[in-house]
Scaffold this motif. Structure first.
Motif, PDB file in Angstrom:
ATOM      1  N   MET A   1       0.842  -1.200   0.000  1.00 35.42           N
ATOM      2  CA  MET A   1       0.000   0.000   0.000  1.00 35.42           C
ATOM      3  C   MET A   1       0.877   1.250   0.000  1.00 35.42           C
ATOM      4  SD  MET A   1      -3.660  -0.482   1.487  1.00 35.42           S
ATOM      5  CE  MET A   1      -3.572  -0.342   3.263  1.00 35.42           C
ATOM      6  N   MET A   2       0.224   2.364  -0.041  1.00 32.31           N
ATOM      7  CA  MET A   2       1.012   3.604  -0.186  1.00 32.31           C
ATOM      8  C   MET A   2       0.233   4.791   0.389  1.00 32.31           C
ATOM      9  SD  MET A   2       0.137   4.148  -4.124  1.00 32.31           S
ATOM     10  CE  MET A   2      -1.488   3.722  -4.700  1.00 32.31           C
ATOM     11  N   ASP A   3       0.903   5.934   0.361  1.00 36.16           N
ATOM     12  CA  ASP A   3       0.245   7.181   0.725  1.00 36.16           C
ATOM     13  C   ASP A   3      -0.199   7.855  -0.559  1.00 36.16           C
ATOM     14  OD1 ASP A   3       1.109   6.575   3.265  1.00 36.16           O
ATOM     15  OD2 ASP A   3       2.874   7.878   3.152  1.00 36.16           O
ATOM     16  N   VAL A   4      -1.402   8.420  -0.528  1.00 37.20           N
ATOM     17  CA  VAL A   4      -1.887   9.157  -1.702  1.00 37.20           C
ATOM     18  C   VAL A   4      -2.045  10.626  -1.326  1.00 37.20           C
ATOM     19  CG1 VAL A   4      -3.832   9.501  -3.287  1.00 37.20           C
ATOM     20  CG2 VAL A   4      -3.036   7.184  -2.775  1.00 37.20           C
ATOM     21  N   VAL A   5      -1.402  11.483  -2.113  1.00 38.92           N
ATOM     22  CA  VAL A   5      -1.557  12.931  -1.939  1.00 38.92           C
ATOM     23  C   VAL A   5      -2.454  13.398  -3.073  1.00 38.92           C
ATOM     24  CG1 VAL A   5      -0.387  15.159  -1.897  1.00 38.92           C
ATOM     25  CG2 VAL A   5       0.737  13.148  -0.898  1.00 38.92           C
ATOM     26  N   VAL A   6      -3.557  14.048  -2.734  1.00 43.93           N
ATOM     27  CA  VAL A   6      -4.480  14.537  -3.766  1.00 43.93           C
ATOM     28  C   VAL A   6      -4.150  16.003  -4.036  1.00 43.93           C
ATOM     29  CG1 VAL A   6      -6.888  14.863  -4.431  1.00 43.93           C
ATOM     30  CG2 VAL A   6      -6.237  12.934  -2.941  1.00 43.93           C
ATOM     31  N   GLY A   7      -3.646  16.301  -5.219  1.00 39.78           N
ATOM     32  CA  GLY A   7      -3.296  17.681  -5.575  1.00 39.78           C
ATOM     33  C   GLY A   7      -1.795  17.868  -5.690  1.00 39.78           C
ATOM     34  N   GLY A   8      -1.371  18.377  -6.827  1.00 37.32           N
ATOM     35  CA  GLY A   8       0.054  18.600  -7.078  1.00 37.32           C
ATOM     36  C   GLY A   8       0.410  20.072  -7.120  1.00 37.32           C
ATOM     37  N   GLY A   9      -0.122  20.844  -6.140  1.00 28.51           N
ATOM     38  CA  GLY A   9       0.274  22.248  -5.986  1.00 28.51           C
ATOM     39  C   GLY A   9       1.463  22.321  -5.021  1.00 28.51           C
ATOM     40  N   ILE A  10       1.690  23.522  -4.475  1.00 25.60           N
ATOM     41  CA  ILE A  10       2.849  23.713  -3.594  1.00 25.60           C
ATOM     42  C   ILE A  10       2.764  22.771  -2.387  1.00 25.60           C
ATOM     43  CG2 ILE A  10       3.988  25.369  -2.053  1.00 25.60           C
ATOM     44  CD1 ILE A  10       3.047  27.601  -4.053  1.00 25.60           C
ATOM     45  N   ALA A  11       1.593  22.750  -1.726  1.00 28.00           N
ATOM     46  CA  ALA A  11       1.469  21.940  -0.506  1.00 28.00           C
ATOM     47  C   ALA A  11       1.533  20.445  -0.822  1.00 28.00           C
ATOM     48  CB  ALA A  11       0.172  22.275   0.223  1.00 28.00           C
ATOM     49  N   GLY A  12       0.871  20.027  -1.889  1.00 23.65           N
ATOM     50  CA  GLY A  12       0.831  18.598  -2.220  1.00 23.65           C
ATOM     51  C   GLY A  12       2.205  18.075  -2.593  1.00 23.65           C
ATOM     52  N   LEU A  13       2.920  18.802  -3.445  1.00 24.12           N
ATOM     53  CA  LEU A  13       4.246  18.335  -3.860  1.00 24.12           C
ATOM     54  C   LEU A  13       5.217  18.340  -2.681  1.00 24.12           C
ATOM     55  CD1 LEU A  13       4.601  20.042  -7.362  1.00 24.12           C
ATOM     56  CD2 LEU A  13       4.200  17.615  -6.895  1.00 24.12           C
ATOM     57  N   ALA A  14       5.139  19.406  -1.850  1.00 23.72           N
ATOM     58  CA  ALA A  14       6.040  19.471  -0.686  1.00 23.72           C
ATOM     59  C   ALA A  14       5.745  18.306   0.268  1.00 23.72           C
ATOM     60  CB  ALA A  14       5.874  20.805   0.029  1.00 23.72           C
ATOM     61  N   THR A  15       4.466  17.998   0.462  1.00 20.86           N
ATOM     62  CA  THR A  15       4.090  16.881   1.338  1.00 20.86           C
ATOM     63  C   THR A  15       4.623  15.568   0.768  1.00 20.86           C
ATOM     64  OG1 THR A  15       2.118  18.053   2.063  1.00 20.86           O
ATOM     65  CG2 THR A  15       2.094  15.666   2.339  1.00 20.86           C
ATOM     66  N   ALA A  16       4.473  15.404  -0.542  1.00 23.92           N
ATOM     67  CA  ALA A  16       4.937  14.172  -1.193  1.00 23.92           C
ATOM     68  C   ALA A  16       6.455  14.020  -1.050  1.00 23.92           C
ATOM     69  CB  ALA A  16       4.535  14.187  -2.668  1.00 23.92           C
ATOM     70  N   VAL A  17       7.184  15.133  -1.221  1.00 24.62           N
ATOM     71  CA  VAL A  17       8.649  15.081  -1.084  1.00 24.62           C
ATOM     72  C   VAL A  17       9.010  14.629   0.338  1.00 24.62           C
ATOM     73  CG1 VAL A  17      10.760  16.489  -1.001  1.00 24.62           C
ATOM     74  CG2 VAL A  17       9.104  16.852  -2.832  1.00 24.62           C
ATOM     75  N   GLY A  18       8.374  15.251   1.332  1.00 30.70           N
ATOM     76  CA  GLY A  18       8.699  14.936   2.729  1.00 30.70           C
ATOM     77  C   GLY A  18       8.412  13.483   3.066  1.00 30.70           C
ATOM     78  N   LEU A  19       7.265  12.973   2.635  1.00 29.60           N
ATOM     79  CA  LEU A  19       6.900  11.583   2.960  1.00 29.60           C
ATOM     80  C   LEU A  19       7.822  10.606   2.223  1.00 29.60           C
ATOM     81  CD1 LEU A  19       2.977  11.797   2.867  1.00 29.60           C
ATOM     82  CD2 LEU A  19       4.441  11.664   4.889  1.00 29.60           C
ATOM     83  N   ALA A  20       8.095  10.901   0.951  1.00 32.42           N
ATOM     84  CA  ALA A  20       8.939   9.980   0.165  1.00 32.42           C
ATOM     85  C   ALA A  20      10.363   9.967   0.714  1.00 32.42           C
ATOM     86  CB  ALA A  20       8.920  10.391  -1.306  1.00 32.42           C
ATOM     87  N   ARG A  21      10.864  11.139   1.093  1.00 32.18           N
ATOM     88  CA  ARG A  21      12.235  11.169   1.635  1.00 32.18           C
ATOM     89  C   ARG A  21      12.316  10.446   2.972  1.00 32.18           C
ATOM     90  NH1 ARG A  21      15.331  16.785   0.036  1.00 32.18           N
ATOM     91  NH2 ARG A  21      15.470  16.282  -2.165  1.00 32.18           N
ATOM     92  N   ALA A  22      11.165  10.314   3.656  1.00 30.43           N
ATOM     93  CA  ALA A  22      11.145   9.566   4.919  1.00 30.43           C
ATOM     94  C   ALA A  22      10.942   8.068   4.655  1.00 30.43           C
ATOM     95  CB  ALA A  22      10.048  10.101   5.827  1.00 30.43           C
ATOM     96  N   GLY A  23      10.945   7.675   3.399  1.00 28.74           N
ATOM     97  CA  GLY A  23      10.907   6.245   3.072  1.00 28.74           C
ATOM     98  C   GLY A  23       9.543   5.698   2.705  1.00 28.74           C
TER      99      GLY A  23
END
Ligand SMILES: Cc1cc2nc3c(=O)[nH]c(=O)nc-3n(C[C@H](O)[C@H](O)[C@H](O)COP(=O)(O)OP(=O)(O)OC[C@H]3O[C@@H](n4cnc5c(N)ncnc54)[C@H](O)[C@@H]3O)c2cc1C
Length: 378
Positions: A1-23
């Motif tokens: 399974m995975m995390d889903v971020v809905v929306g690729g604006g500033i907040a969504g992309l930043a959230t995705a970067v943070g979660l992905a960098r945490a593994g």
């Protein structure tokens, strides 16, 4: 399974970067056909820069941002009501940067791809439901289902995730203000070099000049709706101090973005009580732009999640901690933005004169401290 971020604006992309960098394995669902940002410029206050630093992106931002983006307040006739000493402000409270929104989105997009985030464009999310094993199911237009451990709704002011799982949330409210934004060639004939950052405040109007890297400048103008229902645009500043008439003429020739401004009633919680679903960015706390804190708060959300996800693998625990860390702070900034809007949208000439006299009397350090109140970095 995975995390889903809905929306690729500033907040969504930043959230995705943070979660992905945490593994974590992260997928972003963006309804537009590609990741892009149309807006003009954006100011990144010290808290935004700190959050970007926590996401490991400070250097990338420095590469494309103009530092010392603070100037001071002026009247339409050019008188300075107060001036902010950019160096003193930065030394005391942290750097302030101005960046083109396109550059900010590009660097977040690049960082997300590098961190292994899967970005699916052309995917409009229409609902979120309870999923298997305590997870959630994201429903996209066309009936496609995606099962997730965690869903982060970063889909902006009119968030479909918010509508789906927080049905009691109030709808965005119109402020009666309209904003125009544009970018000009700062080296065009007739413009002073260098352009000095400033905000000029009139009766229910405000015009900001923000130098950007690459010989560009970002300008914004906001205006309150008149009793007759009309909202005159930046053309009403043709008699204002230099270089405003030239900047307005350049915007009229090159094109301006024009949007009504909205405010979101504060949400009591950004986290669903039963589902592993949380809101980030404007979806959680859209605010008026008068403190320049909307994107900064979204970046703070992303940095908080990136930090908390390293401390626990349990979704409920993680989201509970996120709500505690971010809720009060973001709601307070929302309220303060609304109050700042009140002062800047005064239209009665006598009250405008009183406001200006009060601002003129304030020592620079007091103004700087007031500005710094919402940009805390600690
Ligand atoms: C005039 C103005 C000036 C501003 N100036 C500043 C400033 O100087 N500093 C600052 O910090 N902030 C500023 N802000 C605020 C800032 O622009 C916003 O807070 C920020 O852009 C919000 O980012 P976001 O990612 O949360 O939302 P958005 O930028 O709205 O992104 C949401 C994304 O989700 C996508 N989406 C929407 N619905 C769906 C769906 N159903 N399914 C899939 N995808 C979807 C959208 O296409 C979009 O890409 C300003 C705002 C305005 C209006």
């Amino acid at each position: 399974m995975m995390d889903v971020v809905v929306g690729g604006g500033i907040a969504g992309l930043a959230t995705a970067v943070g979660l992905a960098r945490a593994g974590r394995a992260v997928t972003v669902l963006e309804r537009r056909e590609r990741i892009e940002e149309l807006g003009a410029g954006i100011i990144l206050w010290p808290n935004a820069l700190r959050a970007l630093g926590e996401l490991g992106l400070r250097e990338q931002v420095h590469g494309v941002a103009e530092l010392e983006a603070v100037g001071g307040l002026r009247r339409p006739d050019g008188e300075w009501l107060n001036r902010v000493d950019g160096r003193r402000f930065s030394a005391a409270h942290g750097e302030v940067a101005a960046i083109h929104r396109g550059d900010l989105i590009d660097l977040l997009h690049e960082a997300a791809v590098e961190a292994g985030v899967e970005i699916r464009c052309g995917q409009e999310v229409v609902g979120v439901e309870s999923g298997p094993q305590g997870g959630a199911t994201v429903v996209a237009a066309g009936g496609r289902h995606l099962v997730a451990d965690l869903v982060l709704g970063a889909d902006g002011l009119r968030s479909a995730v918010r509508e789906a799982v927080f049905p009691a949330a109030g709808a965005p409210q119109p402020t009666g203000l309209t904003a125009w934004r544009w970018v000009v060639d700062a080296e065009a004939p007739g413009l002073p070099a260098p352009l000095v950052p400033s905000v000029t405040i009139g009766a229910g109007t405000e015009l900001g000049i923000v130098p950007l890297p690459g010989s560009r400048a970002y300008c914004y103008f906001s205006s309150v709706r008149r009793p007759d229902g009309t909202t005159p645009g930046p053309e009403q500043c043709r008699e204002w101090h230099d270089p405003i008439p030239s900047l307005v003429a350049a915007g009229e020739a090159g094109g301006m973005l024009c949007h009504e401004l909205w405010d979101l009633p504060p949400l009591p919680s950004f986290v669903h009580p039963n589902l592993p679903v949380a809101l980030v960015g404007d979806a959680a706390h859209a605010m008026t732009p008068h403190l320049g804190q909307g994107a900064a708060q979204g970046l703070e959300d992303a940095a908080a999640l990136a930090c908390l996800v390293k401390t626990t693998g349990d979704a409920r625990e993680l989201l509970g901690a996120y709500d505690r860390e971010r809720g009060d702070r973001a709601r307070a900034v929302q309220r303060a933005s609304r109050q700042a809007m009140g002062a800047l949208t005064i239209t009665h000439p006598a009250l405008v004169a009183v406001r200006d006299a009060l601002i003129r009397l304030l020592p620079g350090v007091v103004v700087e401290r007031a500005m710094a109140r919402w940009v805390r970095t600690g």
